[in-house]
Design a protein around this motif. Structure first.
Motif, PDB file in Angstrom:
ATOM      1  N   GLU A 204       0.783  -1.149   0.248  1.00 26.97           N
ATOM      2  CA  GLU A 204      -0.145  -0.038   0.138  1.00 26.97           C
ATOM      3  C   GLU A 204       0.765   1.647  -0.304  1.00 26.97           C
ATOM      4  O   GLU A 204       1.111   2.632  -0.239  1.00 26.97           O
ATOM      5  CB  GLU A 204      -0.848   0.140   0.483  1.00 26.97           C
ATOM      6  N   GLN A 207       2.356   1.908  -3.394  1.00 24.98           N
ATOM      7  CA  GLN A 207       1.988   1.570  -4.344  1.00 24.98           C
ATOM      8  C   GLN A 207       0.862   3.528  -4.223  1.00 24.98           C
ATOM      9  O   GLN A 207       1.090   4.261  -4.830  1.00 24.98           O
ATOM     10  CB  GLN A 207      -0.013   1.275  -4.250  1.00 24.98           C
ATOM     11  N   GLN A 208       0.982   3.834  -2.842  1.00 23.30           N
ATOM     12  CA  GLN A 208       0.753   5.270  -2.430  1.00 23.30           C
ATOM     13  C   GLN A 208       2.380   6.063  -3.096  1.00 23.30           C
ATOM     14  O   GLN A 208       2.082   7.224  -4.028  1.00 23.30           O
ATOM     15  CB  GLN A 208       0.213   5.769  -1.472  1.00 23.30           C
ATOM     16  N   GLU A 211       1.746   6.217  -7.007  1.00 20.57           N
ATOM     17  CA  GLU A 211       0.525   7.686  -7.692  1.00 20.57           C
ATOM     18  C   GLU A 211       0.859   8.306  -7.390  1.00 20.57           C
ATOM     19  O   GLU A 211       1.519   9.350  -8.673  1.00 20.57           O
ATOM     20  CB  GLU A 211      -0.242   7.244  -6.512  1.00 20.57           C
TER      21      GLU A 211
END
Length: 256
Positions: A204, A207-208, A211
């Motif tokens: 996570e 993934q952040q 992004e």
């Protein structure tokens, strides 16, 4: 050849061990109920004569029962047994606790399912001790056989209880091992679950980060495009200014 013989020997040893263990289990299971030591009468032909045999079924090996019965009778009547017509026989004894007559005491043991049967004959010189003609003596003989049965079972139960206690110890150890293995597996499973959760958190976070980097790339791309446009505009200003400077230089040169 040697390996083949060794392999065959090991297989036979395993098979014998398996069947012995199975026989012990069957014997122990049969003995979980209180054994019946009530004698029964059965007809038996021995030494060319029909006898009323006093019999007793016993859970046990026929050889063990035969050996125990022989010792029981020898100790009780101070006699020695020999083989006569296929039975163990002691000739010319007086069984005062049974009947005050000279008798031949004979017995043998027959195998039966789950155990064996002790068969006892008392020959009173051509007459067989029986319930019809000798009710009291027959009752005394039955009581003696019941006493023998109890004494045999006392020793047999000590042996079986010891065997089954050893077996209980083995299965309890195996159970403890399985419980420990189960606890270790539970711990490993919990650790694996924690690792999964940690990796998910890391995923996570990554993934952040991805992004955020994608947004930064978009921002930088836009800035680069803006910079390219500004360069083009600035290049035009540079070229215009160069032309102006060149003309001014030409004019200045003509004034000299």
């Amino acid at each position: 050849m040697m390996r083949l013989l060794l392999s065959t020997f090991l297989m036979l040893a395993f098979s014998m061990s398996f069947f012995c263990a199975k026989a012990q289990d069957e014997r122990a299971q049969a003995m979980t109920e209180m054994p019946d030591v009530q004698p029964e009468t059965r007809d038996l032909k021995w030494n060319k004569m029909k006898h009323e045999a006093h019999t007793l079924f016993l859970y046990g090996d026929d050889k063990d029962v035969e050996k125990a019965a022989e010792k029981f009778f020898e100790d009780k009547y101070d006699v020695k047994f020999g083989n006569e017509k296929g039975m163990n026989a002691a000739v010319g004894i007086v069984m005062n606790d049974i009947i005050a007559e000279t008798a031949t005491l004979a017995f043998d043991v027959e195998k039966e399912k789950d155990g064996c049967r002790l068969r006892v004959v008392v020959d009173l010189g051509g007459r067989s001790l029986n319930h019809s003609d000798h009710p009291q003596a027959s009752a005394s003989l039955d009581r003696m056989l019941s006493a023998f049965g109890r004494s045999f079972y006392k020793d047999a139960y000590e042996e079986v209880v010891k065997e089954q206690e050893d077996e209980l110890d083995d299965v309890e150890k195996a159970m403890s091992k399985l419980v420990k293995e189960g606890e270790n597996l539970a711990d490993d499973q919990q650790d694996a679950q924690k690792s999964i959760e940690k990796k998910k958190e890391e995923i996570e976070e990554l993934q952040q980060e991805i992004e955020d980097l994608e947004k930064k790339i978009n921002t930088l791309e836009q800035a680069r495009q803006d910079n390219t446009e500004q360069q083009q505009q600035q290049q035009k200003l540079v070229e215009t200014q160069k032309l102006r400077v060149n003309k001014l230089r030409q004019v200045a040169a003509g004034l000299k």
